[in-house]
Design a protein around this motif. Structure first.
Motif, short mmCIF file in Angstrom:
data_model
loop_
_atom_site.label_atom_id
_atom_site.label_comp_id
_atom_site.label_asym_id
_atom_site.label_seq_id
_atom_site.Cartn_x
_atom_site.Cartn_y
_atom_site.Cartn_z
N ALA A 111 12.84 6.82 -3.09
CA ALA A 111 12.07 6.15 -2.04
C ALA A 111 11.23 5.02 -2.63
CB ALA A 111 11.17 7.16 -1.33
N HIS A 112 10.67 5.24 -3.81
CA HIS A 112 9.87 4.23 -4.49
C HIS A 112 10.71 2.98 -4.76
CE1 HIS A 112 6.47 2.80 -6.71
NE2 HIS A 112 7.06 2.86 -7.89
N GLN A 113 11.94 3.17 -5.20
CA GLN A 113 12.80 2.03 -5.49
C GLN A 113 13.23 1.33 -4.20
OE1 GLN A 113 15.00 2.60 -8.90
NE2 GLN A 113 16.39 0.90 -8.63
N PHE A 114 13.54 2.09 -3.16
CA PHE A 114 13.94 1.50 -1.89
C PHE A 114 12.82 0.66 -1.28
CE2 PHE A 114 13.94 1.83 2.79
CZ PHE A 114 15.09 1.08 3.05
N VAL A 115 11.60 1.20 -1.31
CA VAL A 115 10.47 0.45 -0.73
C VAL A 115 10.18 -0.81 -1.56
CG1 VAL A 115 8.01 0.55 -0.15
CG2 VAL A 115 9.49 2.48 0.36
N ALA A 116 10.42 -0.76 -2.86
CA ALA A 116 10.27 -1.96 -3.69
C ALA A 116 11.21 -3.06 -3.20
CB ALA A 116 10.55 -1.63 -5.16
N ALA A 117 12.46 -2.69 -2.92
CA ALA A 117 13.42 -3.67 -2.43
C ALA A 117 13.01 -4.22 -1.07
CB ALA A 117 14.81 -3.04 -2.35
N LEU A 118 12.56 -3.34 -0.18
CA LEU A 118 12.14 -3.77 1.15
C LEU A 118 10.91 -4.68 1.06
CD1 LEU A 118 12.68 -3.49 4.16
CD2 LEU A 118 11.23 -1.46 4.18
N LEU A 167 0.83 -1.21 0.00
CA LEU A 167 0.00 0.00 0.00
C LEU A 167 0.87 1.26 0.00
CD1 LEU A 167 -2.79 -1.05 2.53
CD2 LEU A 167 -3.07 -0.66 0.08
N VAL A 168 1.92 1.25 0.81
CA VAL A 168 2.85 2.39 0.82
C VAL A 168 3.49 2.56 -0.55
CG1 VAL A 168 5.03 3.24 1.77
CG2 VAL A 168 3.31 2.26 3.29
N GLN A 169 3.90 1.44 -1.15
CA GLN A 169 4.56 1.50 -2.44
C GLN A 169 3.62 2.01 -3.53
OE1 GLN A 169 7.41 1.58 -3.31
NE2 GLN A 169 7.97 0.40 -5.11
N ALA A 170 2.36 1.59 -3.49
CA ALA A 170 1.39 2.08 -4.47
C ALA A 170 1.20 3.59 -4.32
CB ALA A 170 0.07 1.35 -4.30
#
Length: 343
Positions: free
Chosen positions: A321-328, A300-303
């Motif tokens: 941040a979008h790319q970092f959260v994708a990895a996480l 949800l955060v990533q979306a």
């Protein structure tokens, strides 16, 4: 008993693999920022050993700048670039390559140490082999990607960027899974439940979304159709179709953005349903339920980050941040998939 436990699990090996995974995340984020700053083609030669040092003299800088001025990106995108501006983009790409070298060093030197001391559980050597192959492929594909932008193009080929990023995320997932195996030891049994399959489907959807995001990035598709949920006021992008199937799937800005949005919707629904179902399931341990909820929350955060990044025309902070959260998100999804298959 001590000998058996040492051969079955290793906390030190797990920590080493997780540190390597953290460095891979850093490499991915810096790589994304390198692309966003337009720095990826600033180093036009592949020097795996000598390239660890940046230019050290004024003459060296002039020589590097001359090589950059010979490629199409300078001629058609940055014809007014100064040497000072070139040094800025050069250091972004150099930092990315330095991190890649650090990842290789941090993985390979302890690998030799642990292998000589026989501290790597024998059952993990198949997984280690996959990690080694992915780690070896990443720089080769990275240079293949860069080479696509040095002649006849002003940016790298989007499909090569997708493959480069895909290998990095596959490596990340393999490192996390293997680290958890090293930490926990041999499973007593495999759970005969549908949760293993469901969790792997979520991992697969997250990975597919990452690949589609790479195509969006490679086509600079985040700079068009910056309204949401419509496309310039329409339900579908007007320039969806390219001259052929591959041109549409990999090179049409409208198509790659539409596909990225559609899979985002599917992934968000699937992750939320999985999280809710896992929370109510009496067959899952508390750790598994918490991981499922964490995955759903991060999706949800990533979306939300994706929508904000699109509507703001991909500023560096939001896009990073979008790319970092994708990895996480991928890491937690892999941890959930690993956890529900063990008791």
């Amino acid at each position: 008993m001590t000998s058996f436990l040492r051969s079955d699990r290793s906390r030190a090996v797990a920590i080493w693999l997780l540190v390597t995974a953290a460095l891979v995340v850093a490499m991915v984020v810096v790589g994304g920022l390198t692309r966003l700053t337009g720095s990826g083609l600033s180093i036009t030669q592949w020097k795996p050993v000598s390239g660890v040092l940046p230019p050290l003299s004024a003459g060296d800088w002039q020589a590097e700048f001359a090589r950059y001025r010979a490629i199409p990106q300078f001629q058609f995108v940055n014809p007014d670039m100064t040497l000072a501006q070139f040094r800025f983009i050069y250091f972004w790409e150099w930092s990315h390559r330095l991190l890649a070298r650090l990842v290789g060093t941090v993985f390979l030197l302890p690998l030799i140490w642990f292998a000589v001391r026989r501290e790597i559980p024998r059952r993990l050597w198949g997984q280690m082999g996959a990690v080694i192959v992915l780690l070896g492929l990443e720089p080769i594909v990275g240079w293949w990607m860069v080479a696509s932008g040095l002649a006849n193009r002003v940016y790298v080929a989007p499909e090569r960027l997708m493959l480069h990023l895909g290998i990095a995320f596959a490596l990340l997932g393999a490192l996390v899974w293997t680290a958890l195996d090293a930490l926990a030891g041999q499973a007593r049994q495999t759970l005969p439940s549908p949760w293993g399959g469901r969790a792997l489907w979520i991992v697969g959807l997250i990975y597919l979304q990452i690949l589609l995001g790479a195509l969006v990035a490679g086509n600079q598709a985040g700079l068009v159709y910056n309204d949401w949920p419509l496309f310039a006021g329409h339900l579908l992008p007007g320039d969806y179709a390219g001259p052929g199937l591959w041109a549409t799937l990999a090179h049409s800005q409208g198509a790659v953005q539409l596909h990225h949005r559609l899979v985002a919707y599917l992934l968000t629904i699937a992750a939320v349903l999985m999280g809710a179902s896992a929370w109510r399931s009496p067959y899952l341990a508390a750790t598994s339920r918490s991981l499922a909820l964490a995955v759903a929350g991060l999706v949800l955060v990533q979306a939300s980050l994706g929508i904000a990044t699109l509507m703001a025309r991909a500023p560096i902070g939001l896009a990073g941040a979008h790319q970092f959260v994708a990895a996480l998100t991928l890491c937690l999804a892999v941890a959930f998939a690993w956890r529900v298959r063990r008791v």
